[in-house]
Design an enzyme around this catalytic site. Sequence first.
Site, PDB file in Angstrom:
ATOM      1  N   ASP A   1      38.262  46.134  35.200  1.00  0.00           N
ATOM      2  CA  ASP A   1      39.671  46.057  35.614  1.00  0.00           C
ATOM      3  C   ASP A   1      40.269  47.428  35.898  1.00  0.00           C
ATOM      4  O   ASP A   1      41.469  47.640  35.711  1.00  0.00           O
ATOM      5  CB  ASP A   1      40.515  45.343  34.530  1.00  0.00           C
ATOM      6  CG  ASP A   1      39.895  44.037  34.100  1.00  0.00           C
ATOM      7  OD1 ASP A   1      39.503  43.267  34.989  1.00  0.00           O
ATOM      8  OD2 ASP A   1      39.785  43.791  32.885  1.00  0.00           O
TER       9      ASP A   1
ATOM     10  N   LYS B   1      38.940  48.732  40.985  1.00  0.00           N
ATOM     11  CA  LYS B   1      37.882  48.937  41.992  1.00  0.00           C
ATOM     12  C   LYS B   1      38.216  48.223  43.299  1.00  0.00           C
ATOM     13  O   LYS B   1      37.891  48.704  44.374  1.00  0.00           O
ATOM     14  CB  LYS B   1      36.540  48.398  41.461  1.00  0.00           C
ATOM     15  CG  LYS B   1      36.045  49.136  40.235  1.00  0.00           C
ATOM     16  CD  LYS B   1      34.774  48.527  39.684  1.00  0.00           C
ATOM     17  CE  LYS B   1      34.959  47.175  39.042  1.00  0.00           C
ATOM     18  NZ  LYS B   1      35.781  47.151  37.826  1.00  0.00           N
TER      19      LYS B   1
ATOM     20  N   GLY C   1      37.368  39.959  38.870  1.00  0.00           N
ATOM     21  CA  GLY C   1      38.584  39.634  39.617  1.00  0.00           C
ATOM     22  C   GLY C   1      39.082  40.911  40.254  1.00  0.00           C
ATOM     23  O   GLY C   1      39.609  41.782  39.565  1.00  0.00           O
ATOM     24  N   HIS C   2      38.840  41.060  41.538  1.00  0.00           N
ATOM     25  CA  HIS C   2      39.240  42.294  42.221  1.00  0.00           C
ATOM     26  C   HIS C   2      40.531  42.051  43.004  1.00  0.00           C
ATOM     27  O   HIS C   2      40.540  41.286  43.964  1.00  0.00           O
ATOM     28  CB  HIS C   2      38.111  42.777  43.130  1.00  0.00           C
ATOM     29  CG  HIS C   2      36.906  43.240  42.357  1.00  0.00           C
ATOM     30  ND1 HIS C   2      35.723  43.596  42.937  1.00  0.00           N
ATOM     31  CD2 HIS C   2      36.723  43.403  41.021  1.00  0.00           C
ATOM     32  CE1 HIS C   2      34.864  43.966  41.988  1.00  0.00           C
ATOM     33  NE2 HIS C   2      35.460  43.842  40.817  1.00  0.00           N
TER      34      HIS C   2
ATOM     35  N   GLN D   1      32.900  44.622  36.935  1.00  0.00           N
ATOM     36  CA  GLN D   1      33.030  44.969  35.514  1.00  0.00           C
ATOM     37  C   GLN D   1      33.013  46.494  35.327  1.00  0.00           C
ATOM     38  O   GLN D   1      33.302  47.209  36.279  1.00  0.00           O
ATOM     39  CB  GLN D   1      31.929  44.307  34.660  1.00  0.00           C
ATOM     40  CG  GLN D   1      32.103  42.806  34.479  1.00  0.00           C
ATOM     41  CD  GLN D   1      31.567  41.982  35.617  1.00  0.00           C
ATOM     42  OE1 GLN D   1      30.476  42.206  36.084  1.00  0.00           O
ATOM     43  NE2 GLN D   1      32.341  41.034  36.072  1.00  0.00           N
TER      44      GLN D   1
HETATM   45  P1  IMP Z   1      31.018  37.389  30.718  1.00  0.00           P
HETATM   46  O1  IMP Z   1      30.704  38.439  31.725  1.00  0.00           O
HETATM   47  O2  IMP Z   1      31.867  36.269  31.214  1.00  0.00           O
HETATM   48  O3  IMP Z   1      29.775  36.904  30.016  1.00  0.00           O
HETATM   49  O4  IMP Z   1      31.885  38.074  29.542  1.00  0.00           O
HETATM   50  C1  IMP Z   1      31.335  39.092  28.692  1.00  0.00           C
HETATM   51  C2  IMP Z   1      32.390  40.158  28.409  1.00  0.00           C
HETATM   52  O5  IMP Z   1      32.674  40.876  29.596  1.00  0.00           O
HETATM   53  C3  IMP Z   1      33.722  39.600  27.904  1.00  0.00           C
HETATM   54  O6  IMP Z   1      34.272  40.532  26.995  1.00  0.00           O
HETATM   55  C4  IMP Z   1      34.570  39.561  29.161  1.00  0.00           C
HETATM   56  O7  IMP Z   1      35.947  39.621  28.885  1.00  0.00           O
HETATM   57  C5  IMP Z   1      34.084  40.814  29.863  1.00  0.00           C
HETATM   58  N1  IMP Z   1      34.258  40.764  31.318  1.00  0.00           N
HETATM   59  C6  IMP Z   1      33.525  40.060  32.195  1.00  0.00           C
HETATM   60  N2  IMP Z   1      33.960  40.276  33.452  1.00  0.00           N
HETATM   61  C7  IMP Z   1      34.980  41.131  33.355  1.00  0.00           C
HETATM   62  C8  IMP Z   1      35.820  41.760  34.320  1.00  0.00           C
HETATM   63  O8  IMP Z   1      35.686  41.579  35.534  1.00  0.00           O
HETATM   64  N3  IMP Z   1      36.768  42.607  33.828  1.00  0.00           N
HETATM   65  C9  IMP Z   1      36.888  42.857  32.499  1.00  0.00           C
HETATM   66  N4  IMP Z   1      36.132  42.315  31.570  1.00  0.00           N
HETATM   67  C10 IMP Z   1      35.179  41.456  31.993  1.00  0.00           C
END
Ligand code: IMP
Length: 427
Positions: free
Chosen positions: A13, A16, A40-41, A223
């Site tokens: 977040d 990017k 989520g971009h 991420q």
């Molecule tokens: P997952 O990727 O859904 O398996 O989540 C694993 C961890 O990564 C969790 O703490 C999510 O909140 C975090 N996470 C996954 N995608 C994002 C993102 O795009 N932004 C911020 N945190 C993320």
Amino acid sequence: MPVIAVIGAQWGDEGKGKVVDLLAKEAKIIVRFSGGDNAGHTVVNRYGEFKLHLVPAGIFSLQAICIIGNGVVINPNALIAEIDQLNQRGVDTSRLFISDRAHLIMPYHILLDGLEEELRGGKALGTTRKGIGPAFADKVARLGIRTGDLLDKEVLLERLRFILNHKNAILTKVYGVSPLSEDDIYSQYCQYGERLAPYIRETTIMLEEALNRGEPVLLEGAQGTLLDPDFGTYPYTTSSSPLAGGGCLGAGLGPIKINQVLGVFKAYCTRVGSGPMPTELTDETGNLIREQGHEYGTTTGRPRRCGWFDAIAAKFSTRINGFTRAAITRLDVLDTLPSLKICVGYKLDEHTIDYFPANVTALGRCQPIYEELPGWQVPISDIRQYDQLPLQARQYLARLEELISCPTGLISVGMRREQTIMKMPIL
Ligand code: IMP
């Protein structure tokens, strides 16, 4: 002409989406290389405000080809909805391509993501429940189904039958829930296949041809570095590598092809989901940053945990990505604060340390050691030149730059594309 990787330098977040949207006008190909629709971009431009989960943020550029690379796991339903929404709002997606090697998120991945989280109870990871972890686990376990499999219905059925047997055994015998129907999934995924077929390609050839022509390529990370399964706060991480190195694997590109690695840092820190975050603020200042920055998850709507800039984590991020430039985003969110803190060390039990520990229990015990700088307390969102920023803002940025250990190329002072200060050329 360069290949530039745009990398989240913290816990995701970082902004990017805006940076890629901004740089995309110079690029010929933009490749999203990791994650899935957990990302989520957010992009705000002349078409309006968009929250992209799978489609590269370069889609608004009129000349660029956008690729969803092999390193991404794709929920076809989410992707089709995103394409439809873009088209309805006047955005052309005819230059979008999907690697035939990208793995698919299947209904059992989403179901298992939720069931596994519930089983973890108090130790839940706080995943987005989009099926990301189970899909990447199946990729490595050689139980995945890829987008290319959608193009041959017989192959799809054979693969699905074999894997679903295995998954239904887990669903019924381990979790005690109802099995999933092969017919339903098969007919659904055949429909997805028909819809997505025009987009599915061998994308590495497109990339190679562009590089041979000397055309600029952007690798779009998802991420952030501290969620990397190797280097992040394991096990509180995601399941694919958001690092610059992940860009080579997730796009199909040799490492020496990348010329520039842009680390995107927020001017403070946020995290969503569980796991240690040494500079987290649970007080009024944390709430103020959250409200000023609208720090709520783009994908899940969850409130983000907010805290001061962590320079120990930042230095680690620079080290493992090899950043050549930094982008500092959301500086304007700090406009009203009378003073700002930067974490420059950790107190771990009796010791002072200057590195990011691998062990999450140790990281959880780390107490930040802060430096304090004065705030600027004036709005900066309309400023476009670095030297017009208030002195205190320049001092804050200069200290961040020194601690991050790489030059700042770009500073973002608002959501909109034009709310950007270019300090140094990036492309
Ligand atoms: P997952 O990727 O859904 O398996 O989540 C694993 C961890 O990564 C969790 O703490 C999510 O909140 C975090 N996470 C996954 N995608 C994002 C993102 O795009 N932004 C911020 N945190 C993320």
